[in-house]
Design a protein around this motif. Sequence first.
Motif, PDB file in Angstrom:
ATOM      1  N   PRO A  19     -70.276  97.336 -21.575  1.00  0.00           N
ATOM      2  CA  PRO A  19     -68.894  97.763 -21.839  1.00  0.00           C
ATOM      3  C   PRO A  19     -68.613  97.978 -23.333  1.00  0.00           C
ATOM      4  CG  PRO A  19     -68.917  95.899 -20.323  1.00  0.00           C
ATOM      5  CD  PRO A  19     -70.319  96.068 -20.820  1.00  0.00           C
ATOM      6  N   ALA A  20     -69.203  97.151 -24.188  1.00  0.00           N
ATOM      7  CA  ALA A  20     -69.002  97.326 -25.634  1.00  0.00           C
ATOM      8  C   ALA A  20     -69.591  98.662 -26.087  1.00  0.00           C
ATOM      9  CB  ALA A  20     -69.638  96.170 -26.402  1.00  0.00           C
ATOM     10  N   GLY A  21     -70.744  99.025 -25.534  1.00  0.00           N
ATOM     11  CA  GLY A  21     -71.350 100.312 -25.870  1.00  0.00           C
ATOM     12  C   GLY A  21     -70.511 101.477 -25.394  1.00  0.00           C
ATOM     13  N   VAL A  22     -69.990 101.376 -24.179  1.00  0.00           N
ATOM     14  CA  VAL A  22     -69.126 102.434 -23.640  1.00  0.00           C
ATOM     15  C   VAL A  22     -67.882 102.593 -24.511  1.00  0.00           C
ATOM     16  CG1 VAL A  22     -67.659 103.103 -21.688  1.00  0.00           C
ATOM     17  CG2 VAL A  22     -69.968 102.218 -21.275  1.00  0.00           C
ATOM     18  N   ALA A  23     -67.262 101.485 -24.871  1.00  0.00           N
ATOM     19  CA  ALA A  23     -66.049 101.532 -25.704  1.00  0.00           C
ATOM     20  C   ALA A  23     -66.341 102.179 -27.055  1.00  0.00           C
ATOM     21  CB  ALA A  23     -65.480 100.128 -25.888  1.00  0.00           C
ATOM     22  N   ALA A  24     -67.473 101.851 -27.645  1.00  0.00           N
ATOM     23  CA  ALA A  24     -67.827 102.421 -28.948  1.00  0.00           C
ATOM     24  C   ALA A  24     -68.109 103.922 -28.835  1.00  0.00           C
ATOM     25  CB  ALA A  24     -69.025 101.686 -29.540  1.00  0.00           C
ATOM     26  N   VAL A  25     -68.818 104.328 -27.793  1.00  0.00           N
ATOM     27  CA  VAL A  25     -69.097 105.751 -27.588  1.00  0.00           C
ATOM     28  C   VAL A  25     -67.790 106.507 -27.345  1.00  0.00           C
ATOM     29  CG1 VAL A  25     -70.173 107.424 -26.030  1.00  0.00           C
ATOM     30  CG2 VAL A  25     -71.481 105.442 -26.825  1.00  0.00           C
ATOM     31  N   ALA A  26     -66.881 105.924 -26.598  1.00  0.00           N
ATOM     32  CA  ALA A  26     -65.591 106.573 -26.318  1.00  0.00           C
ATOM     33  C   ALA A  26     -64.818 106.868 -27.600  1.00  0.00           C
ATOM     34  CB  ALA A  26     -64.762 105.704 -25.378  1.00  0.00           C
ATOM     35  N   GLN A  27     -65.031 106.058 -28.633  1.00  0.00           N
ATOM     36  CA  GLN A  27     -64.348 106.282 -29.909  1.00  0.00           C
ATOM     37  C   GLN A  27     -64.828 107.558 -30.604  1.00  0.00           C
ATOM     38  OE1 GLN A  27     -61.735 104.406 -31.164  1.00  0.00           O
ATOM     39  NE2 GLN A  27     -61.853 103.559 -29.101  1.00  0.00           N
ATOM     40  N   LEU A  28     -65.966 108.092 -30.191  1.00  0.00           N
ATOM     41  CA  LEU A  28     -66.525 109.312 -30.787  1.00  0.00           C
ATOM     42  C   LEU A  28     -66.030 110.565 -30.074  1.00  0.00           C
ATOM     43  CD1 LEU A  28     -70.252 108.119 -31.047  1.00  0.00           C
ATOM     44  CD2 LEU A  28     -68.461 107.953 -32.807  1.00  0.00           C
ATOM     45  N   SER A  69     -74.281 108.325 -35.459  1.00  0.00           N
ATOM     46  CA  SER A  69     -73.223 107.418 -34.987  1.00  0.00           C
ATOM     47  C   SER A  69     -73.738 106.512 -33.871  1.00  0.00           C
ATOM     48  CB  SER A  69     -72.015 108.219 -34.490  1.00  0.00           C
ATOM     49  OG  SER A  69     -71.464 108.983 -35.539  1.00  0.00           O
ATOM     50  N   LEU A  70     -74.523 107.062 -32.964  1.00  0.00           N
ATOM     51  CA  LEU A  70     -75.072 106.255 -31.877  1.00  0.00           C
ATOM     52  C   LEU A  70     -76.044 105.202 -32.413  1.00  0.00           C
ATOM     53  CD1 LEU A  70     -75.648 108.979 -29.136  1.00  0.00           C
ATOM     54  CD2 LEU A  70     -73.746 107.358 -29.313  1.00  0.00           C
ATOM     55  N   LYS A  71     -76.863 105.574 -33.383  1.00  0.00           N
ATOM     56  CA  LYS A  71     -77.795 104.601 -33.977  1.00  0.00           C
ATOM     57  C   LYS A  71     -77.010 103.504 -34.701  1.00  0.00           C
ATOM     58  CE  LYS A  71     -81.266 106.487 -32.239  1.00  0.00           C
ATOM     59  NZ  LYS A  71     -81.638 105.931 -30.949  1.00  0.00           N
ATOM     60  N   ALA A  72     -75.914 103.857 -35.352  1.00  0.00           N
ATOM     61  CA  ALA A  72     -75.075 102.854 -36.028  1.00  0.00           C
ATOM     62  C   ALA A  72     -74.450 101.901 -35.007  1.00  0.00           C
ATOM     63  CB  ALA A  72     -73.995 103.550 -36.863  1.00  0.00           C
ATOM     64  N   LEU A  77     -74.251  96.554 -32.472  1.00  0.00           N
ATOM     65  CA  LEU A  77     -74.294  95.752 -31.247  1.00  0.00           C
ATOM     66  C   LEU A  77     -75.600  94.961 -31.126  1.00  0.00           C
ATOM     67  CD1 LEU A  77     -72.542  98.160 -28.708  1.00  0.00           C
ATOM     68  CD2 LEU A  77     -71.589  96.171 -29.900  1.00  0.00           C
ATOM     69  N   GLY A  78     -76.288  94.776 -32.234  1.00  0.00           N
ATOM     70  CA  GLY A  78     -77.399  93.840 -32.272  1.00  0.00           C
ATOM     71  C   GLY A  78     -78.781  94.380 -31.995  1.00  0.00           C
ATOM     72  N   ARG A  79     -78.923  95.678 -31.880  1.00  0.00           N
ATOM     73  CA  ARG A  79     -80.265  96.229 -31.682  1.00  0.00           C
ATOM     74  C   ARG A  79     -80.930  96.389 -33.048  1.00  0.00           C
ATOM     75  NH1 ARG A  79     -82.495 101.280 -28.111  1.00  0.00           N
ATOM     76  NH2 ARG A  79     -84.675 100.828 -28.556  1.00  0.00           N
ATOM     77  N   THR A  84     -88.630  98.877 -30.802  1.00  0.00           N
ATOM     78  CA  THR A  84     -89.596  99.752 -30.163  1.00  0.00           C
ATOM     79  C   THR A  84     -89.213  99.951 -28.699  1.00  0.00           C
ATOM     80  OG1 THR A  84     -91.002  97.882 -29.566  1.00  0.00           O
ATOM     81  CG2 THR A  84     -91.464  98.976 -31.676  1.00  0.00           C
ATOM     82  N   LYS A  85     -89.865 100.930 -28.087  1.00  0.00           N
ATOM     83  CA  LYS A  85     -89.644 101.153 -26.656  1.00  0.00           C
ATOM     84  C   LYS A  85     -90.271 100.007 -25.882  1.00  0.00           C
ATOM     85  CE  LYS A  85     -89.341 106.144 -26.467  1.00  0.00           C
ATOM     86  NZ  LYS A  85     -88.251 106.371 -25.545  1.00  0.00           N
ATOM     87  N   ASN A  86     -89.914  99.938 -24.605  1.00  0.00           N
ATOM     88  CA  ASN A  86     -90.514  98.974 -23.692  1.00  0.00           C
ATOM     89  C   ASN A  86     -90.313  97.531 -24.118  1.00  0.00           C
ATOM     90  OD1 ASN A  86     -91.372 101.114 -22.087  1.00  0.00           O
ATOM     91  ND2 ASN A  86     -93.299 101.282 -23.189  1.00  0.00           N
ATOM     92  N   GLN A  87     -89.076  97.216 -24.473  1.00  0.00           N
ATOM     93  CA  GLN A  87     -88.709  95.832 -24.741  1.00  0.00           C
ATOM     94  C   GLN A  87     -87.247  95.643 -24.380  1.00  0.00           C
ATOM     95  OE1 GLN A  87     -89.464  95.496 -28.989  1.00  0.00           O
ATOM     96  NE2 GLN A  87     -87.310  95.726 -29.455  1.00  0.00           N
ATOM     97  N   SER A  88     -86.840  94.403 -24.194  1.00  0.00           N
ATOM     98  CA  SER A  88     -85.437  94.111 -23.884  1.00  0.00           C
ATOM     99  C   SER A  88     -84.557  94.535 -25.046  1.00  0.00           C
ATOM    100  CB  SER A  88     -85.275  92.620 -23.594  1.00  0.00           C
ATOM    101  OG  SER A  88     -85.949  92.294 -22.399  1.00  0.00           O
ATOM    102  N   ARG A  89     -83.297  94.879 -24.724  1.00  0.00           N
ATOM    103  CA  ARG A  89     -82.394  95.330 -25.779  1.00  0.00           C
ATOM    104  C   ARG A  89     -80.943  95.065 -25.413  1.00  0.00           C
ATOM    105  NH1 ARG A  89     -84.892 100.755 -23.875  1.00  0.00           N
ATOM    106  NH2 ARG A  89     -86.555  99.313 -24.126  1.00  0.00           N
ATOM    107  N   THR A  90     -80.133  94.820 -26.438  1.00  0.00           N
ATOM    108  CA  THR A  90     -78.704  94.630 -26.226  1.00  0.00           C
ATOM    109  C   THR A  90     -78.068  95.942 -25.782  1.00  0.00           C
ATOM    110  OG1 THR A  90     -78.269  95.059 -28.566  1.00  0.00           O
ATOM    111  CG2 THR A  90     -78.449  92.742 -27.877  1.00  0.00           C
ATOM    112  N   ILE A  91     -78.502  97.043 -26.403  1.00  0.00           N
ATOM    113  CA  ILE A  91     -77.916  98.344 -26.084  1.00  0.00           C
ATOM    114  C   ILE A  91     -78.908  99.448 -26.427  1.00  0.00           C
ATOM    115  CG2 ILE A  91     -76.793  98.771 -28.318  1.00  0.00           C
ATOM    116  CD1 ILE A  91     -75.088  99.348 -24.919  1.00  0.00           C
TER     117      ILE A  91
END
Length: 157
Positions: A19-28, A69-72, A77-79, A84-91
């Motif tokens: 939800p935090a990621g969705v909210a941040a993307v919506a701001q763009l 903006s997406l990378k920021a 959000l803690g990534r 790297t690919k193929n690992q757990s991630r916050t977002i």
Amino acid sequence: MITAYISIGSNVEREHYLPAGVAAVAQLATSWRMSRVFEAEPVGFDGDNFFNSVVEIKTSLSLATLQQSLKAIERQLGRPENATKNQSRTIDLDILLYGDVISECSPKLPRSDLYKFAFVLWPMSELCPELVIPGQQQTIAELWQKFSPQQQLWPVE
């Protein structure tokens, strides 16, 4: 205005970070909508299941600015920046489509995930089934109809 499609995924504190990621993307965006949330097993590594969704946005941002903006947002959000690919991630935020742009340089568009992963294609088929993929002659619905998922995936209630 450009219509862009952003894949969003999280498997670390996913009830918070998705939800935090969705909210941040919506701001763009000037307007936005999203698919249902799906739960999916990780692909390529052992880890907790992901929550995934796709967000459609209308934006005036250039492709380069949207990507930055997406990378920021990911970093906020803690990534880790060097994740790297193929690992757990916050977002995880990936541009799937940006208008009719076809690009071989970063970000590559249309993103190849459209052809590989049910956690991208099923949500896209909900948002825009009749959309013709840039550079292709098939719609999202046609691609989904022919798709054979390699992973378990189900809608989150």
